[in-house]
Design a protein around this motif. Structure first.
Motif, PDB file in Angstrom:
ATOM      1  N   LEU A  76      -4.942   9.388  -2.881  1.00 12.65           N
ATOM      2  CA  LEU A  76      -5.826   9.654  -1.742  1.00 12.65           C
ATOM      3  C   LEU A  76      -6.390   8.359  -1.159  1.00 12.65           C
ATOM      4  N   VAL A  77      -6.827   7.468  -2.042  1.00 15.44           N
ATOM      5  CA  VAL A  77      -7.429   6.214  -1.585  1.00 15.44           C
ATOM      6  C   VAL A  77      -6.400   5.352  -0.869  1.00 15.44           C
ATOM      7  N   LEU A  78      -5.210   5.170  -1.478  1.00 12.35           N
ATOM      8  CA  LEU A  78      -4.215   4.281  -0.881  1.00 12.35           C
ATOM      9  C   LEU A  78      -3.667   4.822   0.431  1.00 12.35           C
ATOM     10  N   ASN A  79      -3.476   6.124   0.544  1.00 12.05           N
ATOM     11  CA  ASN A  79      -2.957   6.656   1.801  1.00 12.05           C
ATOM     12  C   ASN A  79      -4.011   6.633   2.900  1.00 12.05           C
ATOM     13  N   SER A  80      -5.278   6.764   2.536  1.00 13.21           N
ATOM     14  CA  SER A  80      -6.341   6.565   3.526  1.00 13.21           C
ATOM     15  C   SER A  80      -6.342   5.113   3.990  1.00 13.21           C
ATOM     16  N   LEU A  81      -6.181   4.184   3.032  1.00 10.95           N
ATOM     17  CA  LEU A  81      -6.114   2.771   3.369  1.00 10.95           C
ATOM     18  C   LEU A  81      -4.880   2.471   4.215  1.00 10.95           C
ATOM     19  N   LEU A  82      -3.773   3.175   3.944  1.00 10.46           N
ATOM     20  CA  LEU A  82      -2.548   2.972   4.718  1.00 10.46           C
ATOM     21  C   LEU A  82      -2.780   3.296   6.196  1.00 10.46           C
ATOM     22  N   ILE A  83      -3.522   4.348   6.469  1.00 13.90           N
ATOM     23  CA  ILE A  83      -3.834   4.709   7.854  1.00 13.90           C
ATOM     24  C   ILE A  83      -4.667   3.621   8.514  1.00 13.90           C
ATOM     25  N   VAL A  84      -5.689   3.161   7.803  1.00 13.00           N
ATOM     26  CA  VAL A  84      -6.561   2.115   8.349  1.00 13.00           C
ATOM     27  C   VAL A  84      -5.769   0.828   8.570  1.00 13.00           C
ATOM     28  N   GLY A 128       3.362  10.391   7.393  1.00 14.41           N
ATOM     29  CA  GLY A 128       3.571  10.445   5.953  1.00 14.41           C
ATOM     30  C   GLY A 128       2.272  10.347   5.173  1.00 14.41           C
ATOM     31  N   ALA A 129       1.371   9.475   5.625  1.00 13.63           N
ATOM     32  CA  ALA A 129       0.091   9.309   4.931  1.00 13.63           C
ATOM     33  C   ALA A 129      -0.750  10.580   5.009  1.00 13.63           C
ATOM     34  N   VAL A 130      -0.805  11.194   6.185  1.00 12.45           N
ATOM     35  CA  VAL A 130      -1.599  12.418   6.346  1.00 12.45           C
ATOM     36  C   VAL A 130      -1.042  13.544   5.481  1.00 12.45           C
ATOM     37  N   ILE A 131       0.291  13.708   5.487  1.00  9.74           N
ATOM     38  CA  ILE A 131       0.918  14.756   4.668  1.00  9.74           C
ATOM     39  C   ILE A 131       0.624  14.521   3.190  1.00  9.74           C
ATOM     40  N   THR A 132       0.753  13.268   2.756  1.00  9.33           N
ATOM     41  CA  THR A 132       0.512  12.952   1.350  1.00  9.33           C
ATOM     42  C   THR A 132      -0.938  13.208   0.971  1.00  9.33           C
ATOM     43  N   ILE A 133      -1.877  12.866   1.840  1.00 13.62           N
ATOM     44  CA  ILE A 133      -3.295  13.114   1.568  1.00 13.62           C
ATOM     45  C   ILE A 133      -3.562  14.612   1.397  1.00 13.62           C
ATOM     46  N   ILE A 134      -2.983  15.414   2.262  1.00  7.64           N
ATOM     47  CA  ILE A 134      -3.209  16.868   2.195  1.00  7.64           C
ATOM     48  C   ILE A 134      -2.717  17.433   0.864  1.00  7.64           C
ATOM     49  N   THR A 145       6.347  15.158  -1.920  1.00  4.84           N
ATOM     50  CA  THR A 145       7.074  13.907  -1.680  1.00  4.84           C
ATOM     51  C   THR A 145       7.506  13.732  -0.226  1.00  4.84           C
ATOM     52  N   VAL A 146       7.258  14.732   0.630  1.00  5.65           N
ATOM     53  CA  VAL A 146       7.794  14.649   1.992  1.00  5.65           C
ATOM     54  C   VAL A 146       7.130  13.549   2.815  1.00  5.65           C
ATOM     55  N   GLY A 147       5.992  13.049   2.359  1.00  5.59           N
ATOM     56  CA  GLY A 147       5.336  11.977   3.095  1.00  5.59           C
ATOM     57  C   GLY A 147       5.767  10.584   2.683  1.00  5.59           C
ATOM     58  N   GLU A 148       6.732  10.452   1.770  1.00  9.38           N
ATOM     59  CA  GLU A 148       7.056   9.155   1.171  1.00  9.38           C
ATOM     60  C   GLU A 148       8.171   8.399   1.881  1.00  9.38           C
ATOM     61  N   GLY A 149       8.677   8.900   2.983  1.00  7.77           N
ATOM     62  CA  GLY A 149       9.895   8.334   3.549  1.00  7.77           C
ATOM     63  C   GLY A 149       9.731   7.162   4.498  1.00  7.77           C
ATOM     64  N   ALA A 150       8.534   6.587   4.598  1.00  9.80           N
ATOM     65  CA  ALA A 150       8.308   5.542   5.603  1.00  9.80           C
ATOM     66  C   ALA A 150       8.662   4.139   5.131  1.00  9.80           C
ATOM     67  N   ILE A 192       0.842  -1.205   0.000  1.00 12.52           N
ATOM     68  CA  ILE A 192       0.000   0.000   0.000  1.00 12.52           C
ATOM     69  C   ILE A 192       0.865   1.239   0.000  1.00 12.52           C
ATOM     70  N   TRP A 193       1.886   1.256   0.870  1.00 13.13           N
ATOM     71  CA  TRP A 193       2.772   2.430   0.903  1.00 13.13           C
ATOM     72  C   TRP A 193       3.475   2.620  -0.436  1.00 13.13           C
ATOM     73  N   ASN A 194       4.037   1.547  -0.978  1.00 12.29           N
ATOM     74  CA  ASN A 194       4.856   1.631  -2.184  1.00 12.29           C
ATOM     75  C   ASN A 194       4.081   2.185  -3.374  1.00 12.29           C
ATOM     76  N   ASN A 195       2.799   1.913  -3.427  1.00 10.86           N
ATOM     77  CA  ASN A 195       1.999   2.343  -4.577  1.00 10.86           C
ATOM     78  C   ASN A 195       1.176   3.591  -4.294  1.00 10.86           C
ATOM     79  N   GLY A 196       1.385   4.193  -3.136  1.00 12.21           N
ATOM     80  CA  GLY A 196       0.559   5.312  -2.734  1.00 12.21           C
ATOM     81  C   GLY A 196       1.176   6.680  -2.912  1.00 12.21           C
ATOM     82  N   TYR A 197       2.259   6.778  -3.692  1.00 11.20           N
ATOM     83  CA  TYR A 197       2.830   8.100  -3.916  1.00 11.20           C
ATOM     84  C   TYR A 197       2.811   8.443  -5.406  1.00 11.20           C
ATOM     85  N   PRO A 198       2.856   9.736  -5.754  1.00 12.33           N
ATOM     86  CA  PRO A 198       2.682  10.170  -7.155  1.00 12.33           C
ATOM     87  C   PRO A 198       3.850   9.778  -8.051  1.00 12.33           C
TER      88      PRO A 198
END
Length: 523
Positions: free
Chosen positions: A465-473, A371-377, A402-407, A297-303
């Motif tokens: 947006l969808v994947l980073n929301s899923l990442l939080i869950v 990271g997920a919250v920053i990326t969603i914003i 990209t600052v939310g991608e470091g996890a 989920i993380w790997n595919n959740g960034y632009p």
């Protein structure tokens, strides 16, 4: 249990939660130790980690740099003469990339499981030696069939390097150390991708025609010349796992024993025989189904490089003067203007790792959430912002998105730690996470990040947006499952305390729920 201040030495119950050195004393953090953790350790442990860093981290970083260099060189070669010389005027390059991906996907899990039976000292340098030889062989290909064969084998042999090094890091470092090392290793790989273009340009400009070889063929020769000596050096300098292999020649017997004690203190286990009971335990463990998917989920959740397409869209064409008259960007600018975003990302990723290992006592989940919250914003803002108004604002958004991608490395470190008591499961799940992430990464962009959808790429930003929301869950579910397991373990410990121990010792042995096992001390 009451919440704890991650920067405090004790929790709300007054229990000291600082990590212990090998003498059983709490590690007292100093300003030097917050920069690099070994400064706070006793002299013998500091000397051990200096050696381990020098050999493992150096080889891992150089190897990953070269792995990415050898992975991407075919794209640079294609643009520098391979296309014309091998008559690659159809989809041959795409096919070659897909064939490489097949090899990469097939090899990861078997390679990582092999590490539990054969020393990493032999397996990992052997893989690098193999792909170095095949990189050299690629310089001589005369047709697409030969190119396809070389690319498949290069992918197959490269597949074991990244998850294998993460497994090796988990075989040497504790929770206060592994995050930084994993991050340094990961960031070294991006340099290989960047350097490949410069290397191809140098080969094309300076070596074309030398000894009758085209510049693109020299690229593969040069890559191999760099790769092979590093691989051979690995046979001499890369260590095995201290819990299952003999000591390396550069360690004393006391240092080898100290390495074992450090790992045993935090619950790490060596290899155990395969049995139906072990297979069944892995198959029915929630770890097997939830932990790898966290990394996927993380790997595919960034632009996917949105700023490059946006910059290119400003250039006028024969049918359009450009979206903003008078504003254009040269090819050089299109390649250099995204670099501040890369620099920001590197700094933030390093900060994540240092904070996670240090003040946050080995906790990984806060940075997954952050990271997920920053990326969603940023994704929500960019998705709904008009493309060609507030040009400076767009630069800032693209650089900061990209600052939310470091996890990512912290997630693999967390898997290493959660599965610390089962080496085979640890090797399997680290490889499975990276393997499945690569499968999704190879398929999903064809649907959500279509080239024709850029620069707006509305589907892509929705996907983010969808994947980073899923990442939080998904992270929350994993924390709940860890809490449930630790609650059961504490209950068993309270019901049957070991002879000579106080009941409350169980609370110290099993620290806060919602976090992975870390070094703790008794009250």
């Amino acid at each position: 249990m009451a919440a704890r201040d991650p920067f405090a030495d004790t929790d709300s119950e007054g229990v000291d939660r600082r990590p212990l050195d090998h003498n059983g004393e709490p590690v007292v953090a100093t300003w030097k130790g917050r920069i690099w953790d070994t400064f706070d350790l006793p002299k013998d442990e500091r000397k051990l980690l200096f050696k381990v860093d020098a050999f493992i981290l150096t080889f891992a970083s150089l190897g990953y740099f070269l792995k990415n260099l050898d992975q991407t060189n075919v794209n640079n070669a294609y643009l520098s003469g391979m296309k014309e010389e091998l008559n690659l005027y159809g989809n041959e390059l795409v096919t070659a990339t897909s064939i490489w991906t097949v090899g990469y996907v097939v090899g990861q899990i078997p390679s990582n499981l092999l590490l539990t039976r054969v020393s990493p000292r032999w397996v990992i340098p052997g893989l690098e030696l193999g792909w170095g030889v095949l990189t050299l062989a690629t310089y001589a290909v005369k047709n697409t069939q030969a190119l396809y064969a070389c690319r498949f084998l290069v992918g197959l042999l490269e597949s074991g390097f990244y998850p294998g090094i993460h497994y090796l890091l988990g075989s040497w470092y504790t929770s206060r150390e592994i995050g930084k090392r994993a991050m340094i290793f990961w960031l070294a790989g991006s340099l290989g991708q960047m350097f490949s273009g410069f290397l191809q340009a140098a080969a094309y400009n300076n070596l074309s025609g030398v000894h009758g070889l085209s510049g693109w063929r020299w690229l593969f020769v040069i890559d191999a010349i760099i790769t092979l000596p590093i691989a051979i050096a690995g046979f001499f300098f890369l260590p095995g796992s201290p819990l299952q292999d003999k000591k390396s020649w550069w360690l004393t017997e006391a240092e080898h024993q100290l390495a074992r004690e450090r790992l045993e203190r935090v619950g790490r286990k060596g290899a155990t025989p395969w049995s139906w009971r072990k297979v069944r335990g892995i198959m029915f463990s929630w770890h097997t189904y939830f932990l790898p998917l966290l990394y996927v989920i993380w790997n595919n959740g960034y632009p996917q490089n949105p700023i490059g397409y946006w910059l290119k869209s400003f250039n006028p064409t024969t049918t359009s003067p450009g979206p903003v008259p008078g504003t254009t960007f040269t090819v050089s600018q299109i390649n250099t203007l995204p670099l501040p975003g890369t620099a920001i990302f590197v700094v933030v990723a390093i900060l994540y790792a240092w904070l996670s290992d240090g003040p946050f006592r080995g906790r990984r989940w806060p940075f997954i959430y952050l990271g997920a919250v920053i990326t969603i914003i940023f994704a929500a803002i960019i998705r709904n912002k008009p493309l060609y108004t507030d040009i400076k604002g767009h630069f800032a958004l693209y650089w900061l998105c990209t600052v939310g991608e470091g996890a990512g490395p912290l997630i693999l470190s967390w898997i290493n730690e959660i599965c610390a008591t089962d080496t085979e499961k640890r090797a399997l799940l680290v490889a499975a996470g990276n393997d499945l992430a690569y499968v999704v990464q190879a398929v999903a962009p064809n649907f959500v990040w279509k080239t024709t959808d850029f620069p707006a790429a509305t589907k892509g930003w929705t996907w983010v947006l969808v994947l980073n929301s899923l990442l939080i869950v998904w992270t929350g579910i994993i924390q709940f499952l860890l809490w449930r397991d630790q609650k059961k373990t504490r209950a068993r410990a309270l019901q049957s305390p070991p002879p000579g121990s106080a009941v409350e010792d169980a609370e110290d042995k099993y620290p806060s729920p919602l976090e992975s096992p870390v070094e703790v001390s008794k009250a």
